[in-house]
Enzyme design. Structure first.
Site, PDB file in Angstrom:
ATOM      1  N   HIS A   1       0.821 -23.605  -4.383  1.00 20.47           N
ATOM      2  CA  HIS A   1       1.484 -22.322  -4.130  1.00 20.47           C
ATOM      3  C   HIS A   1       0.951 -21.307  -5.145  1.00 20.47           C
ATOM      4  O   HIS A   1       0.238 -21.675  -6.074  1.00 20.47           O
ATOM      5  CB  HIS A   1       2.999 -22.473  -4.303  1.00 20.47           C
TER       6      HIS A   1
ATOM      7  N   HIS B   1      -3.061 -16.638  -9.402  1.00 23.58           N
ATOM      8  CA  HIS B   1      -3.799 -17.905  -9.454  1.00 23.58           C
ATOM      9  C   HIS B   1      -2.982 -19.016  -8.812  1.00 23.58           C
ATOM     10  O   HIS B   1      -1.765 -18.891  -8.629  1.00 23.58           O
ATOM     11  CB  HIS B   1      -4.114 -18.275 -10.906  1.00 23.58           C
TER      12      HIS B   1
END
Length: 161
Positions: free
Chosen positions: A40, A117
């Site tokens: 995620h 990220h």
């Protein structure tokens, strides 16, 4: 309960990242690889908080701007290896608005600089130099979700609430 707000990834994006992690393993990189179901992109880390309904209200009150996100750079925070997501003004503005709304409503969240990220490996170590090779891959982000870290023996499972 341990909570955070994140963008769930498409199956295509997850598969691309799994390929990159397999490549790292072939290069001898050891560490705690993130399980595919846990991949995620975190937008706001809240931590221990007992009223998920309150956070969901705030999520609904901050309009999510649909946008394209693509894997670009790669990097690390110490021994944490990650895949970067191309910088996007809609994403940056949303994260700022979301974190502000959480704080204004008394919900603590991390205030660190947002670096888009996706974590791949924690506690990474290697005896030889290696390269993180990211395939070209993108997806349309349509929503942010409240997620919970659920301990499972020696690991943790992230589930959408």
């Amino acid at each position: 309960m341990r909570l955070f707000v994140a963008i769930p990834l498409s199956e295509e994006m997850k598969n691309a990242l799994v390929g990159a992690m397999h490549d790292l393993k072939k290069q001898g990189v050891e560490g705690n690889y993130v399980p595919v179901q846990n991949l995620h992109m975190t937008l706001a880390f809240i931590g221990e908080y007992e009223d998920p309904g309150r956070i969901k209200e705030i999520l609904r009150s901050v309009p999510f701007p649909e946008f394209r996100m693509a894997l670009t750079e790669k990097g690390n925070f110490g021994n944490v290896l990650w895949a970067g997501v191309r910088g996007n003004q809609k994403l940056q503005s949303y994260v700022k608005d979301l974190r502000t709304a959480l704080k204004e409503n008394g919900i603590p969240c991390a205030d660190d600089r947002f670096v888009p990220h996706i974590t791949l490996v924690r506690k990474a170590r290697a005896r030889m130099p290696y390269q993180i090779r990211l395939p070209k891959c993108g997806m349309t982000a349509k929503e942010a979700s409240l997620m919970q870290s659920v301990p499972r023996g020696n690991s943790v499972l992230y589930k959408i609430m």
